[in-house]
Design a protein around this motif. Structure first.
Motif: not given
Length: 219
Positions: A42-47, A85-87, A111-119
């Motif tokens: 995983h690459i997940l800033p903060g975790l 944001q900076d993917f 996993h539990h919430v669809a991200p906004p502006r995913m498309e």
């Protein structure tokens, strides 16, 4: 076979806890007929503050150990990169890794919430020259409400990767239903183990492959 999603690198995330687990997993892959594994912590800033250079170094170290142990498994670098944001900037700088330095990159949504502006996010990744691969959509709790979004992503050029264990029922009936539906509708591009350890998330690809073959044909 090739497994394009695994957490075999010891100590980098919630995957293999130590080297002994990594070696067990590697031997299991070889026994299951796998020849190449993509190491995708995983690459997940903060975790999980993993970076491309650190992952590359860990892959090289583990490959040397596998070679010394005569374990015939080839490792390639990658990452299970969460939406940030900076993917695209991370991909261009090498902080986020694509699969084996190709234009294909794993993308893990919440996993539990669809991200906004995913498309829009996936469109931006594609216009930067990459092919985003949505990881385990069948296991997302919001897949029912987001299924049409997933279909549109595939139509636009994104790829979908489902987990082998979803097809065998290892993640419950809901994941199995959606995994089979994605397969039946021709929306699946990759089948992977997403292996984390030898118990709850073992590195077994063949059982899921066989289930997929029975539904959509071996070819």
């Amino acid at each position: 076979m090739i497994d394009l999603h695994s957490h075999i690198l010891p100590g980098l995330d919630d995957g293999a806890a130590d080297l002994s687990v990594s070696l067990e997993m590697a031997r299991e892959w070889v026994s299951d007929g796998v020849t190449t594994v993509a190491c995708t912590p995983h690459i997940l800033p903060g975790l999980y503050s993993n970076t491309g250079p650190g992952i590359r170094l860990a892959v090289q170290k583990l490959q040397r150990i596998l070679d010394c142990e005569d374990i015939a498994l080839r490792l390639v670098p990658g990452a299970d990169a969460h939406i940030v944001q900076d993917f695209v900037a991370g991909l261009r700088s090498g902080r986020i890794l694509s699969l084996a330095d190709t234009r294909y990159v794993l993308v893990e949504p919440p996993h539990h919430v669809a991200p906004p502006r995913m498309e829009e996010f996936f469109f931006n990744v594609m216009t930067a020259g990459y092919v985003p691969i949505l990881t385990h959509p069948e296991r997302l709790t919001w897949i029912r409400s987001g299924y049409q979004t997933i279909r549109r992503l595939v139509q636009a050029g994104s790829w979908m990767q489902i987990t082998a264990g979803s097809l065998t029922g290892a993640f419950g009936r809901n994941a199995q239903y959606w995994g089979e539906r994605l397969l039946d509708e021709g929306l699946v591009h990759i089948l992977a183990t997403d292996a984390h350890n030898m118990r709850a998330r073992p590195p077994i690809l063949s059982e899921g492959r066989d289930r997929a073959a029975r539904r959509v044909g071996a070819a």
